[in-house]
Write a protein that holds these residues in place. Structure first.
Motif, PDB file in Angstrom:
ATOM      1  N   LYS A 246       0.842  -1.198   0.000  1.00 15.03           N
ATOM      2  CA  LYS A 246       0.000   0.000   0.000  1.00 15.03           C
ATOM      3  C   LYS A 246       0.880   1.251   0.000  1.00 15.03           C
ATOM      4  CE  LYS A 246      -3.689  -2.242   2.679  1.00 15.03           C
ATOM      5  NZ  LYS A 246      -2.998  -3.533   2.796  1.00 15.03           N
ATOM      6  N   LYS A 247       0.287   2.365  -0.370  1.00 14.35           N
ATOM      7  CA  LYS A 247       1.018   3.623  -0.392  1.00 14.35           C
ATOM      8  C   LYS A 247       1.526   3.943   1.013  1.00 14.35           C
ATOM      9  CE  LYS A 247       0.637   8.425  -1.948  1.00 14.35           C
ATOM     10  NZ  LYS A 247      -0.254   9.465  -2.540  1.00 14.35           N
ATOM     11  N   GLY A 248       2.795   4.255   1.146  1.00 16.61           N
ATOM     12  CA  GLY A 248       3.384   4.568   2.445  1.00 16.61           C
ATOM     13  C   GLY A 248       4.101   3.402   3.086  1.00 16.61           C
ATOM     14  N   ASP A 249       3.879   2.185   2.555  1.00 19.08           N
ATOM     15  CA  ASP A 249       4.567   1.011   3.087  1.00 19.08           C
ATOM     16  C   ASP A 249       6.052   1.060   2.767  1.00 19.08           C
ATOM     17  OD1 ASP A 249       2.424  -0.296   4.269  1.00 19.08           O
ATOM     18  OD2 ASP A 249       1.937  -1.468   2.482  1.00 19.08           O
ATOM     19  N   THR A 250       6.821   0.452   3.660  1.00 22.59           N
ATOM     20  CA  THR A 250       8.240   0.225   3.385  1.00 22.59           C
ATOM     21  C   THR A 250       8.515  -1.246   3.613  1.00 22.59           C
ATOM     22  OG1 THR A 250       8.961   0.593   5.677  1.00 22.59           O
ATOM     23  CG2 THR A 250       8.830   2.534   4.201  1.00 22.59           C
ATOM     24  N   SER A 253       8.595  -1.795   7.360  1.00 16.15           N
ATOM     25  CA  SER A 253       7.316  -1.795   8.074  1.00 16.15           C
ATOM     26  C   SER A 253       6.538  -3.077   7.804  1.00 16.15           C
ATOM     27  CB  SER A 253       6.475  -0.577   7.676  1.00 16.15           C
ATOM     28  OG  SER A 253       6.085  -0.628   6.313  1.00 16.15           O
ATOM     29  N   TYR A 277       6.771  -0.773  -4.450  1.00 16.25           N
ATOM     30  CA  TYR A 277       5.800   0.159  -5.009  1.00 16.25           C
ATOM     31  C   TYR A 277       4.376  -0.333  -4.724  1.00 16.25           C
ATOM     32  CZ  TYR A 277       6.283  -3.400  -8.638  1.00 16.25           C
ATOM     33  OH  TYR A 277       6.360  -4.596  -9.310  1.00 16.25           O
ATOM     34  N   PRO A 278       3.414   0.594  -4.683  1.00 13.99           N
ATOM     35  CA  PRO A 278       2.014   0.220  -4.404  1.00 13.99           C
ATOM     36  C   PRO A 278       1.507  -0.848  -5.363  1.00 13.99           C
ATOM     37  CG  PRO A 278       2.265   2.588  -4.276  1.00 13.99           C
ATOM     38  CD  PRO A 278       3.568   2.057  -4.818  1.00 13.99           C
TER      39      PRO A 278
END
Length: 287
Positions: A246-250, A253, A277-278
């Motif tokens: 998802k957007k913001g994931d690393t 995380s 990437y998302p």
């Protein structure tokens, strides 16, 4: 009186003949319209991956696109007569074939044409080779089906899936096969299987490594005749635990939330860097 009777009898006979011709004509039209498309037993003309379907591009795509290797064979779907074989600025090398059922098929963007106008062809005959000629963004076969005949306005165009069965973008089709089965339905037939969408940089070998499988096993499950795959293609694979980025994931995380380290995730997924990437599919746990 006798002359009048003769004329009357002649008129009656003519009326009967005309009526029979009209009824016969209507019956022929009715029979033509009653053709069961699903029972035409046409074969897929080439091996490859469906990259576009009928009705896209604001309704102006009148066929389906099958991406394949340049130079791989293109076969005719059924017996017929070649009505056109020439080079077009839009279609590139293109072949038109009229079939006994009354339909006409179009095979476009060929790298080579193997037939000439007026030639009789049998189902499965090689009529050309896949290419990227004309208005084309990459090697593929553009296939059209037209009721009766092809016209410039293409008002007779039909969705080829009405004949071959419902397919989808990303699905592999095998040349010479009569029907296709959606990838999800294929996956449902294999216990413990899932659908994987090929990503940029993937190879069958790297996917097999991710899913603790072999290239041969993946080819058999998906009826692949070679190891060529393209981004967006759908493959049936062994089911494993995955995570959709998802957007913001690393990577850190995601690993932390699943009790793993970023290095472990990279090793499982064959990732060389921390970049993700998302919508990317990350394998969390293998069998």
């Amino acid at each position: 009186m006798l002359e009048y009777s003769k004329r009357l009898l002649l008129a009656i006979i003519i009326t009967i003949i005309v009526s029979l011709l009209i009824i016969g004509g209507k019956q022929t039209i009715a029979n033509a319209e009653a053709v069961d498309l699903e029972n035409l037993e046409w074969i897929w003309p080439s091996a490859g991956v469906i990259t576009d379907t009928y009705g896209t591009r604001n309704g102006e795509h009148y066929g389906i696109d099958i991406a394949g290797d340049i130079g791989s064979p293109v076969m005719v779907v059924a017996d017929g007569i070649v009505t056109k074989s020439y080079y077009s600025n839009t279609y590139g090398n293109v072949v038109f074939i009229k079939h006994e059922s009354g339909y006409e098929t179009v095979y476009a963007h060929l790298s080579k044409r193997n037939v000439v106008e007026g030639e009789a062809v049998k189902k499965g005959s090689k009529i050309g080779l896949i290419g990227s000629t004309g208005n084309s963004s990459g090697p593929h076969l553009h296939l059209e089906v037209h009721k009766d005949s092809w016209t410039v306005s293409k008002e007779n165009a039909l969705d080829p899936f009405l004949i071959f069965g419902e397919g989808e973008i990303g699905q592999f089709v095998a040349a010479g096969v009569n029907k296709i089965v959606p990838v999800v339905e294929v996956a449902n037939k294999f216990e413990g299987s899932d659908v994987y969408i090929v990503q940029a940089g993937d190879t069958l070998w790297s996917i097999a490594q991710k899913y603790k499988s072999t290239v041969d096993e993946i080819q058999q499950m998906n009826q692949l005749i070679n190891t060529t795959i393209i981004p967006g293609q759908k493959l049936v694979v062994e089911k494993v635990e995955t995570y959709q980025v998802k957007k913001g994931d690393t990577l850190f995380s995601i690993a932390k939330s699943h009790g793993l380290t970023a290095e472990q995730l990279k090793q499982i997924n064959g990732i060389k860097t921390d970049a993700i990437y998302p919508n990317q599919t990350i394998i969390i746990e293998q069998k």
